[in-house]
Design a protein around this motif. Structure first.
Motif, PDB file in Angstrom:
ATOM      1  N   ASP A  94      50.665  49.156  -8.772  1.00  0.00           N
ATOM      2  CA  ASP A  94      50.508  48.146  -8.442  1.00  0.00           C
ATOM      3  C   ASP A  94      51.027  47.046  -8.446  1.00  0.00           C
ATOM      4  O   ASP A  94      51.696  46.577  -7.666  1.00  0.00           O
ATOM      5  N   ARG A  95      52.079  47.269  -9.493  1.00  0.00           N
ATOM      6  CA  ARG A  95      53.208  45.915  -9.953  1.00  0.00           C
ATOM      7  C   ARG A  95      54.191  46.165  -9.222  1.00  0.00           C
ATOM      8  O   ARG A  95      55.083  45.692  -8.475  1.00  0.00           O
ATOM      9  N   VAL A  96      54.476  47.665  -9.382  1.00  0.00           N
ATOM     10  CA  VAL A  96      55.867  47.853  -8.938  1.00  0.00           C
ATOM     11  C   VAL A  96      55.826  48.163  -7.066  1.00  0.00           C
ATOM     12  O   VAL A  96      57.403  47.169  -6.575  1.00  0.00           O
ATOM     13  N   ALA A  97      54.752  48.568  -6.557  1.00  0.00           N
ATOM     14  CA  ALA A  97      54.321  48.188  -5.266  1.00  0.00           C
ATOM     15  C   ALA A  97      53.763  46.975  -4.754  1.00  0.00           C
ATOM     16  O   ALA A  97      54.895  47.314  -3.886  1.00  0.00           O
ATOM     17  N   ALA A  98      54.052  46.282  -5.032  1.00  0.00           N
ATOM     18  CA  ALA A  98      54.176  44.582  -5.608  1.00  0.00           C
ATOM     19  C   ALA A  98      55.816  44.233  -5.023  1.00  0.00           C
ATOM     20  O   ALA A  98      56.356  43.505  -3.794  1.00  0.00           O
ATOM     21  N   GLN A  99      56.555  44.561  -6.096  1.00  0.00           N
ATOM     22  CA  GLN A  99      57.794  44.349  -5.804  1.00  0.00           C
ATOM     23  C   GLN A  99      58.593  45.206  -4.986  1.00  0.00           C
ATOM     24  O   GLN A  99      59.677  44.589  -4.008  1.00  0.00           O
ATOM     25  N   VAL A 100      58.568  46.769  -4.287  1.00  0.00           N
ATOM     26  CA  VAL A 100      59.095  47.159  -3.064  1.00  0.00           C
ATOM     27  C   VAL A 100      58.389  46.583  -2.015  1.00  0.00           C
ATOM     28  O   VAL A 100      59.152  46.184  -1.428  1.00  0.00           O
ATOM     29  N   ALA A 101      57.573  46.158  -1.203  1.00  0.00           N
ATOM     30  CA  ALA A 101      57.079  45.235  -0.580  1.00  0.00           C
ATOM     31  C   ALA A 101      57.998  43.614  -0.632  1.00  0.00           C
ATOM     32  O   ALA A 101      58.306  43.263   0.653  1.00  0.00           O
ATOM     33  N   ARG A 102      57.965  43.381  -1.917  1.00  0.00           N
ATOM     34  CA  ARG A 102      58.859  41.839  -2.009  1.00  0.00           C
ATOM     35  C   ARG A 102      60.411  42.025  -1.492  1.00  0.00           C
ATOM     36  O   ARG A 102      60.775  41.480  -0.537  1.00  0.00           O
ATOM     37  N   LEU A 103      61.051  42.981  -1.819  1.00  0.00           N
ATOM     38  CA  LEU A 103      62.071  43.800  -1.335  1.00  0.00           C
ATOM     39  C   LEU A 103      62.070  43.738   0.133  1.00  0.00           C
ATOM     40  O   LEU A 103      63.081  43.975   1.018  1.00  0.00           O
TER      41      LEU A 103
END
Length: 129
Positions: free
Chosen positions: A53-62
């Motif tokens: 979930d933490r990685v997905a949040a950063q992918v979504a931000r980028l």
């Protein structure tokens, strides 16, 4: 004596080209999002939901949109998946440091620690190739 060249040279500057140009920052964003998306796939396959979930949040931000989550499973052993995740997190860390993205650099370093610890645990090596 010689006929003048009437066509454009192939050696003309690319500055006049009609294709869109991306900045170095845009290219690094694309590269970083790709590394993180690959890390997300491996993380999901390992069943590490909180880290995923933490990685997905950063992918979504980028990317500006939430990533597709990995639904399939491979036949890879947990040790092989942890090694792959560790390598992907290392690549993400290098790119994050290059673009001075502190949040992703911290996330990638923590991810490397998690996967290195899992590899050093005796149960992680069961079924390793």
């Amino acid at each position: 004596m010689y006929e003048p060249i009437r066509t454009k040279s192939v050696h003309t500057s690319a500055d006049d080209a009609d294709f869109p140009h991306r900045s170095r920052e845009d290219e690094l964003d694309i590269q970083l999002a790709g590394h993180l998306a690959a890390l997300l796939a491996v993380t999901d396959e390992l069943g590490l939901t909180a880290e995923g979930d933490r990685v997905a949040a950063q992918v979504a931000r980028l990317r500006g949109a939430p990533p597709a989550r990995h639904a399939g499973r491979s036949d890879a052993s947990p040790a092989a998946l942890h090694r792959r995740a560790h390598a992907l997190a290392g690549r993400a860390l290098v790119v994050a440091a290059s673009r001075a993205d502190t949040a992703v650099a911290i996330l990638a370093a923590e991810s490397m620690d998690v996967h290195a610890a899992a590899l050093s645990a005796p149960t992680a090596l069961v079924g390793a190739p």
